[in-house]
Enzyme design. Structure first.
Site, PDB file in Angstrom:
ATOM      1  N   TYR A 172       0.836  -1.206   0.000  1.00  0.00           N
ATOM      2  CA  TYR A 172       0.000   0.000   0.000  1.00  0.00           C
ATOM      3  C   TYR A 172       0.872   1.259   0.000  1.00  0.00           C
ATOM      4  O   TYR A 172       0.654   2.173  -0.802  1.00  0.00           O
ATOM      5  CB  TYR A 172      -0.927  -0.015   1.220  1.00  0.00           C
ATOM      6  CG  TYR A 172      -1.644   1.292   1.465  1.00  0.00           C
ATOM      7  CD1 TYR A 172      -2.695   1.694   0.643  1.00  0.00           C
ATOM      8  CD2 TYR A 172      -1.279   2.135   2.517  1.00  0.00           C
ATOM      9  CE1 TYR A 172      -3.358   2.894   0.862  1.00  0.00           C
ATOM     10  CE2 TYR A 172      -1.932   3.333   2.743  1.00  0.00           C
ATOM     11  CZ  TYR A 172      -2.973   3.707   1.913  1.00  0.00           C
ATOM     12  OH  TYR A 172      -3.622   4.905   2.137  1.00  0.00           O
ATOM     13  N   LYS A 176       1.298   4.348  -2.717  1.00  0.00           N
ATOM     14  CA  LYS A 176       1.101   5.771  -2.421  1.00  0.00           C
ATOM     15  C   LYS A 176       2.356   6.569  -2.805  1.00  0.00           C
ATOM     16  O   LYS A 176       2.254   7.730  -3.197  1.00  0.00           O
ATOM     17  CB  LYS A 176       0.741   5.967  -0.948  1.00  0.00           C
ATOM     18  CG  LYS A 176      -0.677   5.478  -0.592  1.00  0.00           C
ATOM     19  CD  LYS A 176      -1.739   6.050  -1.512  1.00  0.00           C
ATOM     20  CE  LYS A 176      -2.947   6.576  -0.852  1.00  0.00           C
ATOM     21  NZ  LYS A 176      -3.995   7.039  -1.795  1.00  0.00           N
TER      22      LYS A 176
HETATM   23  P1  NAI Z   1     -12.559   4.042   2.515  1.00  0.00           P
HETATM   24  O1  NAI Z   1     -12.304   2.601   2.318  1.00  0.00           O
HETATM   25  O2  NAI Z   1     -13.576   4.468   3.502  1.00  0.00           O
HETATM   26  O3  NAI Z   1     -12.905   4.755   1.137  1.00  0.00           O
HETATM   27  C1  NAI Z   1     -12.281   4.414  -0.070  1.00  0.00           C
HETATM   28  C2  NAI Z   1     -13.221   4.762  -1.190  1.00  0.00           C
HETATM   29  O4  NAI Z   1     -12.620   4.397  -2.438  1.00  0.00           O
HETATM   30  C3  NAI Z   1     -14.548   3.995  -1.076  1.00  0.00           C
HETATM   31  O5  NAI Z   1     -15.612   4.866  -1.430  1.00  0.00           O
HETATM   32  C4  NAI Z   1     -14.392   2.910  -2.125  1.00  0.00           C
HETATM   33  O6  NAI Z   1     -15.630   2.463  -2.636  1.00  0.00           O
HETATM   34  C5  NAI Z   1     -13.588   3.666  -3.171  1.00  0.00           C
HETATM   35  N1  NAI Z   1     -12.945   2.803  -4.153  1.00  0.00           N
HETATM   36  C6  NAI Z   1     -12.121   1.750  -3.955  1.00  0.00           C
HETATM   37  N2  NAI Z   1     -11.796   1.190  -5.129  1.00  0.00           N
HETATM   38  C7  NAI Z   1     -12.415   1.930  -6.102  1.00  0.00           C
HETATM   39  C8  NAI Z   1     -12.473   1.866  -7.501  1.00  0.00           C
HETATM   40  N3  NAI Z   1     -11.842   0.905  -8.203  1.00  0.00           N
HETATM   41  N4  NAI Z   1     -13.193   2.803  -8.165  1.00  0.00           N
HETATM   42  C9  NAI Z   1     -13.849   3.761  -7.498  1.00  0.00           C
HETATM   43  N5  NAI Z   1     -13.861   3.861  -6.168  1.00  0.00           N
HETATM   44  C10 NAI Z   1     -13.148   2.956  -5.474  1.00  0.00           C
HETATM   45  O7  NAI Z   1     -11.124   4.667   2.864  1.00  0.00           O
HETATM   46  P2  NAI Z   1     -10.636   6.171   3.113  1.00  0.00           P
HETATM   47  O8  NAI Z   1      -9.771   6.119   4.297  1.00  0.00           O
HETATM   48  O9  NAI Z   1     -11.774   7.103   3.075  1.00  0.00           O
HETATM   49  O10 NAI Z   1      -9.693   6.393   1.849  1.00  0.00           O
HETATM   50  C11 NAI Z   1      -9.778   7.508   0.989  1.00  0.00           C
HETATM   51  C12 NAI Z   1      -8.383   7.867   0.508  1.00  0.00           C
HETATM   52  O11 NAI Z   1      -7.607   8.343   1.602  1.00  0.00           O
HETATM   53  C13 NAI Z   1      -7.602   6.712  -0.104  1.00  0.00           C
HETATM   54  O12 NAI Z   1      -6.925   7.155  -1.245  1.00  0.00           O
HETATM   55  C14 NAI Z   1      -6.601   6.354   0.993  1.00  0.00           C
HETATM   56  O13 NAI Z   1      -5.438   5.755   0.471  1.00  0.00           O
HETATM   57  C15 NAI Z   1      -6.331   7.730   1.579  1.00  0.00           C
HETATM   58  N6  NAI Z   1      -5.753   7.745   2.908  1.00  0.00           N
HETATM   59  C16 NAI Z   1      -6.472   7.261   3.976  1.00  0.00           C
HETATM   60  C17 NAI Z   1      -5.916   7.285   5.242  1.00  0.00           C
HETATM   61  C18 NAI Z   1      -6.649   6.769   6.435  1.00  0.00           C
HETATM   62  O14 NAI Z   1      -6.057   6.719   7.538  1.00  0.00           O
HETATM   63  N7  NAI Z   1      -7.914   6.382   6.321  1.00  0.00           N
HETATM   64  C19 NAI Z   1      -4.562   7.841   5.483  1.00  0.00           C
HETATM   65  C20 NAI Z   1      -3.908   8.330   4.303  1.00  0.00           C
HETATM   66  C21 NAI Z   1      -4.501   8.291   3.078  1.00  0.00           C
END
Ligand code: NAI
Length: 249
Positions: A172, A176
């Site tokens: 992962y 990133k």
């Molecule tokens: P989450 O799992 O709640 O949301 C991820 C979203 O991406 C979901 O809506 C999911 O349906 C969507 N998704 C996944 N694969 C997809 C695809 N092929 N096409 C369209 N949508 C897709 O997770 P979160 O935490 O809200 O993640 C959002 C972003 O934040 C990600 O890029 C993650 O890497 C980043 N991030 C999150 C952190 C955390 O601590 N939660 C920390 C640093 C970055």
């Protein structure tokens, strides 16, 4: 073409993306809630605000991306903000604990199928969606692209042997880091077009991505991405930051 600026947030049906969508809507933008599952997107869009619409968008599916771009052109005639938020931390294998996911993500043992899946969404998805939306963004008077990044993908921080999180650097985090390279590439290429491209780290946030182990709220997490989505003409491009300031690539 409508007068109001239009923002597209990928993966906005839940988590940080949903909160970014809500905040952009509160700032007066028309918000397109990108969601693989259209019905989940519609439910989410209702919670975002009056001027929010669901858009079916799987960032790994070229046909879905092309259809979304066509729909945005036909229905709204403009796109001003693209937030590449969709992301996964692992391939969707049911029944694994977070600890098992982290172990399986170590590059010495990671399944190449899983590595491909994670890069497909977190890296190639960002390139594919950005390419598809660029014709619309180029027509905007002040286009902004925000890529949701992670300090866990910082090569500088993870090269520091005193960093306690360094042992977590695996599939992962590598994806990133690659996505950060993509941000730098787009920022350099699009600078003369006036399109600002920045990477925002939301911090360790309680969402599905980390089995809700994160310590920050989605409201806190959305702060820096939204700031960068709305920066003015004097704002930066090609930066990586969280709400406390710049982060090292
Ligand atoms: P989450 O799992 O709640 O949301 C991820 C979203 O991406 C979901 O809506 C999911 O349906 C969507 N998704 C996944 N694969 C997809 C695809 N092929 N096409 C369209 N949508 C897709 O997770 P979160 O935490 O809200 O993640 C959002 C972003 O934040 C990600 O890029 C993650 O890497 C980043 N991030 C999150 C952190 C955390 O601590 N939660 C920390 C640093 C970055």
């Amino acid at each position: 073409m409508q007068d109001k600026p239009v923002a597209l947030v990928t993966g906005a049906n839940k988590g940080i993306g949903l909160q970014i969508a809500k905040d952009l809507s509160a700032h007066g933008l028309t918000v397109l809630v990108g969601s693989r599952d259209f019905e989940a997107g519609e439910t989410a869009a209702k919670s975002v605000g009056d001027d929010a619409r669901a858009v079916q968008l799987d960032v790994t599916d070229p046909a879905s991306i092309a259809a979304a771009a066509e729909r945005i052109r036909n229905e709204f005639g403009r796109l001003d903000v693209l937030v590449n938020n969709a992301g996964i931390s692992h391939a969707d294998t049911p029944g694994r604990s977070l600890e098992e996911v982290v172990e399986a993500g170590r590059l010495s043992v990671a399944s190449l199928v899983e590595v491909h899946a994670v890069f497909e969404t977190n890296v190639f998805g960002v390139i594919a969606v950005t390419q598809a939306m660029l014709p619309l963004l180029r027509e905007s008077p002040a286009a902004r692209i925000v890529n949701i990044a992670s300090s866990g993908g910082s090569l500088t921080l993870n090269s520091d042997r005193t960093n306690p999180h360094r042992s977590m650097f695996g599939t992962y985090s590598a994806s990133k880091a690659a996505a950060n390279a993509v941000t730098v590439a787009f920022a350099a290429e699009l600078e003369t077009a006036g399109i600002k491209v920045n990477a925002a780290c939301p911090g360790f946030t309680s969402t599905d991505l980390n089995y809700f182990r994160g310590t920050r709220t989605v409201e806190q997490a959305a702060h820096e991405p939204v700031r960068l989505a709305l920066i003015g003409a004097d704002g930066p491009t090609g930066t990586f930051s969280n709400e406390d300031g710049p982060l090292p690539w």
